[in-house]
Design a protein around this motif. Structure first.
Motif, PDB file in Angstrom:
ATOM      1  N   MET A 194       0.832  -1.202   0.000  1.00 55.47           N
ATOM      2  CA  MET A 194       0.000   0.000   0.000  1.00 55.47           C
ATOM      3  C   MET A 194       0.867   1.253   0.000  1.00 55.47           C
ATOM      4  SD  MET A 194      -2.818  -1.359   2.748  1.00 55.47           S
ATOM      5  CE  MET A 194      -3.610   0.222   2.949  1.00 55.47           C
ATOM      6  N   GLY A 195       1.936   1.242   0.771  1.00 53.03           N
ATOM      7  CA  GLY A 195       2.837   2.392   0.796  1.00 53.03           C
ATOM      8  C   GLY A 195       3.499   2.639  -0.548  1.00 53.03           C
ATOM      9  N   LEU A 196       3.910   1.568  -1.220  1.00 48.49           N
ATOM     10  CA  LEU A 196       4.506   1.715  -2.550  1.00 48.49           C
ATOM     11  C   LEU A 196       3.510   2.306  -3.539  1.00 48.49           C
ATOM     12  CD1 LEU A 196       6.464  -1.668  -2.815  1.00 48.49           C
ATOM     13  CD2 LEU A 196       7.444   0.605  -2.515  1.00 48.49           C
ATOM     14  N   LEU A 197       2.274   1.836  -3.496  1.00 46.12           N
ATOM     15  CA  LEU A 197       1.252   2.348  -4.412  1.00 46.12           C
ATOM     16  C   LEU A 197       0.949   3.822  -4.132  1.00 46.12           C
ATOM     17  CD1 LEU A 197      -1.225  -0.683  -4.504  1.00 46.12           C
ATOM     18  CD2 LEU A 197       0.406   0.020  -6.266  1.00 46.12           C
ATOM     19  N   VAL A 198       0.883   4.183  -2.858  1.00 46.50           N
ATOM     20  CA  VAL A 198       0.627   5.584  -2.513  1.00 46.50           C
ATOM     21  C   VAL A 198       1.774   6.467  -2.999  1.00 46.50           C
ATOM     22  CG1 VAL A 198       0.397   7.208  -0.596  1.00 46.50           C
ATOM     23  CG2 VAL A 198      -0.863   5.067  -0.564  1.00 46.50           C
ATOM     24  N   GLY A 199       3.010   6.021  -2.801  1.00 46.52           N
ATOM     25  CA  GLY A 199       4.149   6.793  -3.283  1.00 46.52           C
ATOM     26  C   GLY A 199       4.121   6.980  -4.788  1.00 46.52           C
ATOM     27  N   LEU A 204       1.402   9.598  -5.638  1.00 45.50           N
ATOM     28  CA  LEU A 204       1.808  10.962  -5.297  1.00 45.50           C
ATOM     29  C   LEU A 204       2.844  11.502  -6.270  1.00 45.50           C
ATOM     30  CD1 LEU A 204       2.018  10.782  -1.391  1.00 45.50           C
ATOM     31  CD2 LEU A 204       0.104  11.474  -2.828  1.00 45.50           C
ATOM     32  N   GLN A 205       3.696  10.627  -6.795  1.00 48.42           N
ATOM     33  CA  GLN A 205       4.682  11.077  -7.770  1.00 48.42           C
ATOM     34  C   GLN A 205       4.066  11.320  -9.144  1.00 48.42           C
ATOM     35  OE1 GLN A 205       8.027  11.881  -7.517  1.00 48.42           O
ATOM     36  NE2 GLN A 205       7.565  11.811  -5.326  1.00 48.42           N
ATOM     37  N   LYS A 206       3.066  10.553  -9.482  1.00 44.96           N
ATOM     38  CA  LYS A 206       2.458  10.664 -10.818  1.00 44.96           C
ATOM     39  C   LYS A 206       1.482  11.832 -10.897  1.00 44.96           C
ATOM     40  CE  LYS A 206       0.086   7.957 -14.382  1.00 44.96           C
ATOM     41  NZ  LYS A 206       1.109   8.254 -15.397  1.00 44.96           N
ATOM     42  N   TYR A 207       0.713  12.043  -9.840  1.00 43.93           N
ATOM     43  CA  TYR A 207      -0.302  13.100  -9.841  1.00 43.93           C
ATOM     44  C   TYR A 207       0.087  14.146  -8.796  1.00 43.93           C
ATOM     45  CZ  TYR A 207      -2.829   9.400 -12.250  1.00 43.93           C
ATOM     46  OH  TYR A 207      -3.187   8.407 -13.117  1.00 43.93           O
TER      47      TYR A 207
END
Length: 233
Positions: free
Chosen positions: A28-33, A36-39
């Motif tokens: 989940m942390g990887l997906l959130v990161g 946040l980097q993409k959008y």
């Protein structure tokens, strides 16, 4: 008594320490990161923001206090024990996910202001090293006790264990960060950054240097003259 000890040992090895039990929150942390980097800029409706804050806070409070009656001596059924064991960590991760996303996009309100204090910056830099060393410290401090440990009050736990272990963890984390984390990070940056080469050329103002990347695009160009010596940056 022996069966209880074996069951507790098996639970610790197969459930509590198992990587597959805890990996979901890391994913989940990887997906959130990545999100946040993409959008970089996202507009969130105020009603949706309030609802998700309420939902995330409810999930985290449920995880914290969901075992209150169990800790008071009231046993849980096998079904509810399995539910809590399977869903408590993802639920906590979802609460942290929305807290992070909302604060990142500027919808955190006073919580974002509190978490933006400068005092958290050095502690945040040391948090990973503190995470690595805190558990061995807990084992060491508990191992110093010559008698069985009994819970008497929250204040006793805070003063005798929480504060000393926290202070020692960050003190050791500072040393570990200086000796290992920072040097390795610098070395990684030197080894993995894009390779660049320099190309000499002349223009009407005299000699200069052009530093380009592997694709030939100019990424840096600086000229400095001092005492007829050209310094290259």
């Amino acid at each position: 008594m022996g069966n209880d000890v074996n069951r507790a040992s098996n639970y610790i090895k197969l459930v509590y320490y198992a990587a597959w039990i805890r990996c979901q929150i890391y994913i989940m942390g990887l997906l959130v990161g990545w999100v946040l980097q993409k959008y970089k800029h996202v507009r969130i409706n105020i009603i949706l923001n309030f609802f998700l804050w309420f939902l995330g806070g409810s999930l985290m409070l449920t995880v914290l206090f969901g075992l209150y009656h169990y800790n008071q001596g009231h046993p849980l059924s096998l079904f509810w024990r399995a539910v809590y064991s399977a869903l408590s960590k993802p639920a906590w991760g979802l609460g942290l996910t929305w807290l992070t996303v909302s604060c990142y996009y500027g919808y955190g309100g006073p919580i974002n202001q509190f978490m933006s204090w400068n005092i958290w910056v050095p502690l945040g830099r040391l948090s990973y090293c503190a995470y690595l060393v805190h558990y061995p410290l807990i084992t060491y401090v508990y191992g110093l006790e010559k008698n069985a440990i009994y819970y008497s009050s929250l204040w006793q736990i805070i003063m005798n264990y929480f504060i000393p272990i926290t202070v020692l963890s960050f003190a050791i984390a500072l040393i570990l960060s200086i000796l290992v984390e920072v040097p390795v990070g610098k070395l990684e940056t030197l080894l993995l950054r894009p390779r660049r080469h320099e190309k000499y050329f002349k223009d009407k103002n005299g000699p200069s240097w052009e530093i380009t990347n592997n694709h030939g695009n100019i990424i840096e160009e600086k000229k400095k003259k001092r005492n007829k010596i050209l310094r290259f940056c």
